[in-house]
Structure formats: structure tokens, C-alpha cells
Design a protein around this motif. Structure first.
Motif, PDB file in Angstrom:
ATOM      1  N   GLY A   1       0.815  -1.209   0.000  1.00 56.39           N
ATOM      2  CA  GLY A   1       0.000   0.000   0.000  1.00 56.39           C
ATOM      3  C   GLY A   1       0.846   1.256   0.000  1.00 56.39           C
ATOM      4  O   GLY A   1       0.608   2.192  -0.777  1.00 56.39           O
ATOM      5  N   ILE A   2       1.850   1.293   0.845  1.00 49.27           N
ATOM      6  CA  ILE A   2       2.746   2.452   0.889  1.00 49.27           C
ATOM      7  C   ILE A   2       3.507   2.574  -0.426  1.00 49.27           C
ATOM      8  O   ILE A   2       3.739   3.680  -0.923  1.00 49.27           O
ATOM      9  CB  ILE A   2       3.716   2.338   2.084  1.00 49.27           C
ATOM     10  CG1 ILE A   2       2.970   2.454   3.389  1.00 49.27           C
ATOM     11  CG2 ILE A   2       4.815   3.373   1.997  1.00 49.27           C
ATOM     12  CD1 ILE A   2       2.348   3.810   3.632  1.00 49.27           C
ATOM     13  N   THR A   3       3.880   1.445  -1.019  1.00 49.68           N
ATOM     14  CA  THR A   3       4.557   1.480  -2.316  1.00 49.68           C
ATOM     15  C   THR A   3       3.665   2.107  -3.372  1.00 49.68           C
ATOM     16  O   THR A   3       4.133   2.916  -4.185  1.00 49.68           O
ATOM     17  CB  THR A   3       4.976   0.057  -2.732  1.00 49.68           C
ATOM     18  OG1 THR A   3       5.843  -0.484  -1.733  1.00 49.68           O
ATOM     19  CG2 THR A   3       5.685   0.060  -4.069  1.00 49.68           C
ATOM     20  N   GLY A   4       2.380   1.782  -3.381  1.00 52.02           N
ATOM     21  CA  GLY A   4       1.454   2.381  -4.345  1.00 52.02           C
ATOM     22  C   GLY A   4       1.306   3.881  -4.152  1.00 52.02           C
ATOM     23  O   GLY A   4       1.315   4.652  -5.120  1.00 52.02           O
ATOM     24  N   VAL A   5       1.204   4.312  -2.910  1.00 44.18           N
ATOM     25  CA  VAL A   5       1.063   5.737  -2.616  1.00 44.18           C
ATOM     26  C   VAL A   5       2.348   6.484  -2.988  1.00 44.18           C
ATOM     27  O   VAL A   5       2.301   7.564  -3.595  1.00 44.18           O
ATOM     28  CB  VAL A   5       0.705   5.951  -1.127  1.00 44.18           C
ATOM     29  CG1 VAL A   5       0.776   7.411  -0.753  1.00 44.18           C
ATOM     30  CG2 VAL A   5      -0.676   5.386  -0.840  1.00 44.18           C
ATOM     31  N   LEU A   6       3.492   5.920  -2.656  1.00 50.34           N
ATOM     32  CA  LEU A   6       4.755   6.577  -2.994  1.00 50.34           C
ATOM     33  C   LEU A   6       5.018   6.575  -4.498  1.00 50.34           C
ATOM     34  O   LEU A   6       5.617   7.514  -5.025  1.00 50.34           O
ATOM     35  CB  LEU A   6       5.907   5.912  -2.250  1.00 50.34           C
ATOM     36  CG  LEU A   6       5.969   6.217  -0.762  1.00 50.34           C
ATOM     37  CD1 LEU A   6       7.002   5.349  -0.075  1.00 50.34           C
ATOM     38  CD2 LEU A   6       6.254   7.675  -0.521  1.00 50.34           C
ATOM     39  N   LEU A   7       4.560   5.550  -5.194  1.00 49.60           N
ATOM     40  CA  LEU A   7       4.687   5.535  -6.651  1.00 49.60           C
ATOM     41  C   LEU A   7       3.856   6.657  -7.266  1.00 49.60           C
ATOM     42  O   LEU A   7       4.324   7.358  -8.177  1.00 49.60           O
ATOM     43  CB  LEU A   7       4.245   4.175  -7.200  1.00 49.60           C
ATOM     44  CG  LEU A   7       4.327   3.997  -8.703  1.00 49.60           C
ATOM     45  CD1 LEU A   7       5.769   4.047  -9.156  1.00 49.60           C
ATOM     46  CD2 LEU A   7       3.683   2.691  -9.101  1.00 49.60           C
ATOM     47  N   ALA A   8       2.652   6.860  -6.760  1.00 46.71           N
ATOM     48  CA  ALA A   8       1.811   7.958  -7.244  1.00 46.71           C
ATOM     49  C   ALA A   8       2.478   9.299  -6.957  1.00 46.71           C
ATOM     50  O   ALA A   8       2.489  10.196  -7.818  1.00 46.71           O
ATOM     51  CB  ALA A   8       0.435   7.901  -6.589  1.00 46.71           C
ATOM     52  N   SER A   9       3.053   9.435  -5.775  1.00 45.29           N
ATOM     53  CA  SER A   9       3.748  10.671  -5.429  1.00 45.29           C
ATOM     54  C   SER A   9       4.958  10.889  -6.330  1.00 45.29           C
ATOM     55  O   SER A   9       5.237  12.018  -6.748  1.00 45.29           O
ATOM     56  CB  SER A   9       4.179  10.621  -3.968  1.00 45.29           C
ATOM     57  OG  SER A   9       4.939  11.745  -3.628  1.00 45.29           O
ATOM     58  N   MET A  10       5.675   9.812  -6.644  1.00 47.82           N
ATOM     59  CA  MET A  10       6.848   9.932  -7.500  1.00 47.82           C
ATOM     60  C   MET A  10       6.465  10.404  -8.902  1.00 47.82           C
ATOM     61  O   MET A  10       7.113  11.284  -9.465  1.00 47.82           O
ATOM     62  CB  MET A  10       7.578   8.593  -7.583  1.00 47.82           C
ATOM     63  CG  MET A  10       8.880   8.665  -8.351  1.00 47.82           C
ATOM     64  SD  MET A  10       9.808   7.130  -8.318  1.00 47.82           S
ATOM     65  CE  MET A  10       8.787   6.104  -9.337  1.00 47.82           C
ATOM     66  N   VAL A  11       5.392   9.843  -9.462  1.00 47.84           N
ATOM     67  CA  VAL A  11       4.933  10.254 -10.791  1.00 47.84           C
ATOM     68  C   VAL A  11       4.490  11.714 -10.760  1.00 47.84           C
ATOM     69  O   VAL A  11       4.855  12.505 -11.643  1.00 47.84           O
ATOM     70  CB  VAL A  11       3.790   9.333 -11.272  1.00 47.84           C
ATOM     71  CG1 VAL A  11       3.131   9.883 -12.528  1.00 47.84           C
ATOM     72  CG2 VAL A  11       4.313   7.932 -11.520  1.00 47.84           C
ATOM     73  N   PHE A  12       3.738  12.100  -9.751  1.00 43.93           N
ATOM     74  CA  PHE A  12       3.242  13.472  -9.647  1.00 43.93           C
ATOM     75  C   PHE A  12       4.387  14.475  -9.479  1.00 43.93           C
ATOM     76  O   PHE A  12       4.445  15.496 -10.168  1.00 43.93           O
ATOM     77  CB  PHE A  12       2.255  13.573  -8.481  1.00 43.93           C
ATOM     78  CG  PHE A  12       1.629  14.928  -8.341  1.00 43.93           C
ATOM     79  CD1 PHE A  12       0.685  15.359  -9.252  1.00 43.93           C
ATOM     80  CD2 PHE A  12       1.997  15.764  -7.309  1.00 43.93           C
ATOM     81  CE1 PHE A  12       0.106  16.619  -9.130  1.00 43.93           C
ATOM     82  CE2 PHE A  12       1.436  17.015  -7.175  1.00 43.93           C
ATOM     83  CZ  PHE A  12       0.487  17.445  -8.099  1.00 43.93           C
ATOM     84  N   GLN A  13       5.308  14.185  -8.563  1.00 47.19           N
ATOM     85  CA  GLN A  13       6.425  15.091  -8.328  1.00 47.19           C
ATOM     86  C   GLN A  13       7.368  15.163  -9.522  1.00 47.19           C
ATOM     87  O   GLN A  13       7.919  16.228  -9.818  1.00 47.19           O
ATOM     88  CB  GLN A  13       7.205  14.673  -7.075  1.00 47.19           C
ATOM     89  CG  GLN A  13       6.475  14.875  -5.792  1.00 47.19           C
ATOM     90  CD  GLN A  13       6.163  16.334  -5.526  1.00 47.19           C
ATOM     91  OE1 GLN A  13       6.936  17.222  -5.841  1.00 47.19           O
ATOM     92  NE2 GLN A  13       4.990  16.575  -4.970  1.00 47.19           N
ATOM     93  N   SER A  14       7.549  14.035 -10.207  1.00 44.94           N
ATOM     94  CA  SER A  14       8.389  14.043 -11.403  1.00 44.94           C
ATOM     95  C   SER A  14       7.786  14.944 -12.475  1.00 44.94           C
ATOM     96  O   SER A  14       8.509  15.638 -13.190  1.00 44.94           O
ATOM     97  CB  SER A  14       8.567  12.625 -11.943  1.00 44.94           C
ATOM     98  OG  SER A  14       9.275  11.846 -11.015  1.00 44.94           O
TER      99      SER A  14
END
Length: 123
Positions: free
Chosen positions: A47-60
């Protein structure tokens, strides 16, 4: 933000949120510590991996280059969560925390608990 990135972020957040929800529910509802360890370490890590992946795409997208902080946090969590669960399980085992009566192979718990540390090699 392009539509395809919004879709990736939304899907990743939904999948991560679903895993976090299942992990939280399992932590509350499972009956003993040995079963409770499985839920937060597996489901919540995903779950945390999914949330951090979304954050990574957004911040990138916002910064214009690859955001590496979220990737490092994810890597750290993927490494430390299983180790922490193993330490909690060992502590419960050595504190003689009783599993459910329906748990199979309870004799193995005694074998693991009572084994001695390996001796250093003799020169």
C-alpha cells in the motif's frame, strides 16, 4: 497535467489505499500475533509502495525530472518491513506467546525456541 498521468496517479493511489485498508483491517481482526504480522508487513508495504509511486509520478511531472526521494523511501520500506516483522516474530516466540490451538506445527516452535546459537569454528 496530462490525462494519462492523472490516470496513473489515481490508479496507483486507489490500489495503494486498498492494500492499506486490507492491511489495517487484518491487523485489527486477526486473532494472534503470528497472524497479525502478515497483514501489516505484506499489505501495508504494498500500500505504501502504491502511494509513494503515485507521489513519484506526480512530483516528477511537477519538477520536470525524475523524483528519486520516493523511490528511496520505497526501497527502504521494502527492506526494513520484513526484517522488523521477523524480529517481532522472534520476540513473540522467545516470550512464549501462545498461538491459537488450531495452529499447525506447534512442535516446531519449541524446536526453534530451544536451539542453541552456532558455535564459532575452531582453528
Amino acid at each position: 497535467m496530462p490525462l494519462y498521468l492523472e490516470i496513473i496517479v489515481c490508479v496507483s493511489l486507489l490500489i495503494g489505499g486498498a492494500f492499506l485498508l486490507v492491511g489495517s483491517y487484518g491487523l485489527v481482526r486477526l486473532p494472534d500475533i503470528y497472524m497479525r504480522l502478515h497483514s501489516p508487513t505484506k499489505a501495508s508495504t504494498l500500500g505504501i509502495t502504491g502511494v509513494l509511486l503515485a507521489s513519484m509520478v506526480f512530483q516528477s511531472h511537477l519538477k520536470g525530472f525524475l523524483s528519486i526521494q520516493e523511490l528511496l523511501i520505497t526501497l527502504f520500506l521494502l527492506i526494513t518491513a520484513p526484517v522488523a516483522a521477523n524480529m517481532i516474530a522472534k520476540t513473540a516466540l522467545h516470550q512464549r506467546t501462545k498461538p491459537l490451538d488450531k495452529t499447525e506445527n506447534q512442535a516446531l516452535m519449541e524446536t526453534v525456541r530451544d536451539r542453541e546459537a552456532p558455535k564459532p569454528p575452531q582453528d
